[in-house]
Scaffold this motif. Structure first.
Motif, PDB file in Angstrom:
ATOM      1  N   GLY A   8       0.823  -1.202   0.000  1.00 29.19           N
ATOM      2  CA  GLY A   8       0.000   0.000   0.000  1.00 29.19           C
ATOM      3  C   GLY A   8       0.858   1.254   0.000  1.00 29.19           C
ATOM      4  O   GLY A   8       2.079   1.202   0.137  1.00 29.19           O
ATOM      5  N   ARG A  37     -11.676  -4.464   1.419  1.00 31.03           N
ATOM      6  CA  ARG A  37     -11.192  -3.151   1.820  1.00 31.03           C
ATOM      7  C   ARG A  37     -12.203  -2.480   2.741  1.00 31.03           C
ATOM      8  O   ARG A  37     -13.390  -2.780   2.695  1.00 31.03           O
ATOM      9  CB  ARG A  37     -10.922  -2.264   0.599  1.00 31.03           C
ATOM     10  CG  ARG A  37     -12.152  -1.881  -0.204  1.00 31.03           C
ATOM     11  CD  ARG A  37     -11.739  -1.160  -1.482  1.00 31.03           C
ATOM     12  NE  ARG A  37     -12.910  -0.744  -2.275  1.00 31.03           N
ATOM     13  CZ  ARG A  37     -12.829  -0.219  -3.492  1.00 31.03           C
ATOM     14  NH1 ARG A  37     -11.641  -0.031  -4.063  1.00 31.03           N
ATOM     15  NH2 ARG A  37     -13.923   0.141  -4.130  1.00 31.03           N
ATOM     16  N   ALA A  39     -12.991   1.461   4.170  1.00 29.91           N
ATOM     17  CA  ALA A  39     -12.740   2.894   4.256  1.00 29.91           C
ATOM     18  C   ALA A  39     -13.259   3.402   5.600  1.00 29.91           C
ATOM     19  O   ALA A  39     -14.138   2.781   6.207  1.00 29.91           O
ATOM     20  CB  ALA A  39     -13.433   3.605   3.107  1.00 29.91           C
ATOM     21  N   THR A  90      -9.559   4.610  -1.872  1.00 27.90           N
ATOM     22  CA  THR A  90      -8.839   4.804  -0.612  1.00 27.90           C
ATOM     23  C   THR A  90      -9.464   3.962   0.494  1.00 27.90           C
ATOM     24  O   THR A  90     -10.657   4.054   0.753  1.00 27.90           O
ATOM     25  CB  THR A  90      -8.852   6.290  -0.214  1.00 27.90           C
ATOM     26  OG1 THR A  90      -8.127   7.045  -1.184  1.00 27.90           O
ATOM     27  CG2 THR A  90      -8.225   6.491   1.156  1.00 27.90           C
ATOM     28  N   ALA A  91      -8.642   3.141   1.121  1.00 25.39           N
ATOM     29  CA  ALA A  91      -9.127   2.237   2.171  1.00 25.39           C
ATOM     30  C   ALA A  91      -7.950   1.440   2.707  1.00 25.39           C
ATOM     31  O   ALA A  91      -6.851   1.474   2.146  1.00 25.39           O
ATOM     32  CB  ALA A  91     -10.175   1.281   1.609  1.00 25.39           C
ATOM     33  N   VAL A  92      -8.213   0.718   3.777  1.00 28.60           N
ATOM     34  CA  VAL A  92      -7.284  -0.320   4.216  1.00 28.60           C
ATOM     35  C   VAL A  92      -7.673  -1.603   3.499  1.00 28.60           C
ATOM     36  O   VAL A  92      -8.830  -1.993   3.524  1.00 28.60           O
ATOM     37  CB  VAL A  92      -7.332  -0.517   5.742  1.00 28.60           C
ATOM     38  CG1 VAL A  92      -6.406  -1.660   6.161  1.00 28.60           C
ATOM     39  CG2 VAL A  92      -6.951   0.772   6.453  1.00 28.60           C
ATOM     40  N   TYR A  93      -6.703  -2.214   2.869  1.00 34.80           N
ATOM     41  CA  TYR A  93      -6.937  -3.431   2.097  1.00 34.80           C
ATOM     42  C   TYR A  93      -6.437  -4.646   2.874  1.00 34.80           C
ATOM     43  O   TYR A  93      -5.315  -4.654   3.388  1.00 34.80           O
ATOM     44  CB  TYR A  93      -6.225  -3.340   0.750  1.00 34.80           C
ATOM     45  CG  TYR A  93      -6.938  -2.451  -0.237  1.00 34.80           C
ATOM     46  CD1 TYR A  93      -6.975  -1.074  -0.061  1.00 34.80           C
ATOM     47  CD2 TYR A  93      -7.600  -2.990  -1.343  1.00 34.80           C
ATOM     48  CE1 TYR A  93      -7.647  -0.252  -0.954  1.00 34.80           C
ATOM     49  CE2 TYR A  93      -8.277  -2.178  -2.250  1.00 34.80           C
ATOM     50  CZ  TYR A  93      -8.297  -0.810  -2.041  1.00 34.80           C
ATOM     51  OH  TYR A  93      -8.962   0.005  -2.935  1.00 34.80           O
ATOM     52  N   TYR A  94      -7.296  -5.657   2.925  1.00 34.26           N
ATOM     53  CA  TYR A  94      -6.996  -6.883   3.643  1.00 34.26           C
ATOM     54  C   TYR A  94      -7.030  -8.070   2.697  1.00 34.26           C
ATOM     55  O   TYR A  94      -7.893  -8.142   1.826  1.00 34.26           O
ATOM     56  CB  TYR A  94      -8.026  -7.135   4.737  1.00 34.26           C
ATOM     57  CG  TYR A  94      -8.132  -6.060   5.785  1.00 34.26           C
ATOM     58  CD1 TYR A  94      -8.971  -4.971   5.616  1.00 34.26           C
ATOM     59  CD2 TYR A  94      -7.389  -6.142   6.965  1.00 34.26           C
ATOM     60  CE1 TYR A  94      -9.076  -3.983   6.576  1.00 34.26           C
ATOM     61  CE2 TYR A  94      -7.490  -5.163   7.942  1.00 34.26           C
ATOM     62  CZ  TYR A  94      -8.328  -4.084   7.729  1.00 34.26           C
ATOM     63  OH  TYR A  94      -8.430  -3.112   8.691  1.00 34.26           O
ATOM     64  N   GLY A 120      -3.756  -5.955   7.003  1.00 31.77           N
ATOM     65  CA  GLY A 120      -4.199  -4.801   6.239  1.00 31.77           C
ATOM     66  C   GLY A 120      -3.061  -3.885   5.827  1.00 31.77           C
ATOM     67  O   GLY A 120      -2.056  -3.757   6.524  1.00 31.77           O
ATOM     68  N   THR A 121      -3.247  -3.239   4.682  1.00 30.37           N
ATOM     69  CA  THR A 121      -2.287  -2.259   4.184  1.00 30.37           C
ATOM     70  C   THR A 121      -3.060  -1.056   3.659  1.00 30.37           C
ATOM     71  O   THR A 121      -4.076  -1.212   2.979  1.00 30.37           O
ATOM     72  CB  THR A 121      -1.377  -2.878   3.096  1.00 30.37           C
ATOM     73  OG1 THR A 121      -0.375  -1.933   2.710  1.00 30.37           O
ATOM     74  CG2 THR A 121      -2.151  -3.338   1.872  1.00 30.37           C
ATOM     75  N   GLN A 122      -2.600   0.135   4.002  1.00 32.25           N
ATOM     76  CA  GLN A 122      -3.330   1.357   3.666  1.00 32.25           C
ATOM     77  C   GLN A 122      -3.051   1.777   2.233  1.00 32.25           C
ATOM     78  O   GLN A 122      -1.888   1.877   1.816  1.00 32.25           O
ATOM     79  CB  GLN A 122      -2.918   2.493   4.616  1.00 32.25           C
ATOM     80  CG  GLN A 122      -3.536   3.839   4.298  1.00 32.25           C
ATOM     81  CD  GLN A 122      -5.024   3.895   4.588  1.00 32.25           C
ATOM     82  OE1 GLN A 122      -5.469   3.463   5.648  1.00 32.25           O
ATOM     83  NE2 GLN A 122      -5.804   4.431   3.655  1.00 32.25           N
ATOM     84  N   THR A 124      -3.991   5.007  -0.200  1.00 33.61           N
ATOM     85  CA  THR A 124      -4.554   6.352  -0.244  1.00 33.61           C
ATOM     86  C   THR A 124      -4.362   6.926  -1.642  1.00 33.61           C
ATOM     87  O   THR A 124      -3.237   6.969  -2.148  1.00 33.61           O
ATOM     88  CB  THR A 124      -3.880   7.277   0.780  1.00 33.61           C
ATOM     89  OG1 THR A 124      -4.010   6.706   2.094  1.00 33.61           O
ATOM     90  CG2 THR A 124      -4.521   8.657   0.772  1.00 33.61           C
TER      91      THR A 124
END
Length: 127
Positions: A8, A37, A39, A90-94, A120-122, A124
């Motif tokens: 991310g 993800r 947000a 834009t979100a944290v992706y898991y 998770g990885t951010q 943006t």
């Protein structure tokens, strides 16, 4: 099975990122893997999934044509190539793994069907 998502970062709209999901455990190669993800202030949502062999994939309508999921079982890795990124991505992706049949859309898009989750990885995306 332990999962670790990475890749991310901050990118401008229209740019690209590749997320990686590294897994430990020999049984990983038998599992389907999904990307979800979340947000801020929103529910976790399905992004994409791939079956154990890589032959079957599924995408949310919002990312279809822009994101590509793939896996390399020899390396215990799953990837999510994200192109033409938008601010709404834009979100944290898991990443998540489990015994989920990718042929069944309702199941593969349901977070609770996955037994194993990464941290998770951010991502943006700036406008």
């Amino acid at each position: 099975v332990q999962l670790q998502a990475s890749g991310g970062g901050l990118v401008q709209a229209g740019g690209s990122l590749r997320l990686s999901c590294a897994a430990s455990g020999r049984t990983f190669v038998t599992y389907s893997v999904g990307w979800f993800r979340q947000a801020p202030g929103k529910e976790r949502e399905f992004v994409s999934a791939i079956n154990w062999s890589g032959a079957t994939t599924d995408y949310a309508a919002s990312v279809k044509g822009r994101f590509t999921i793939s896996r390399d079982n020899a390396k215990n890795m799953v990837y999510l190539q994200m192109n033409s990124l938008k601010p709404e991505d834009t979100a944290v992706y898991y990443c998540a793994a489990g015994n989920v049949n990718v042929f069944y859309t309702q199941a593969v898009r349901t977070a609770s069907r996955y037994a194993y989750w990464g941290q998770g990885t951010q991502v943006t995306v700036s406008s």
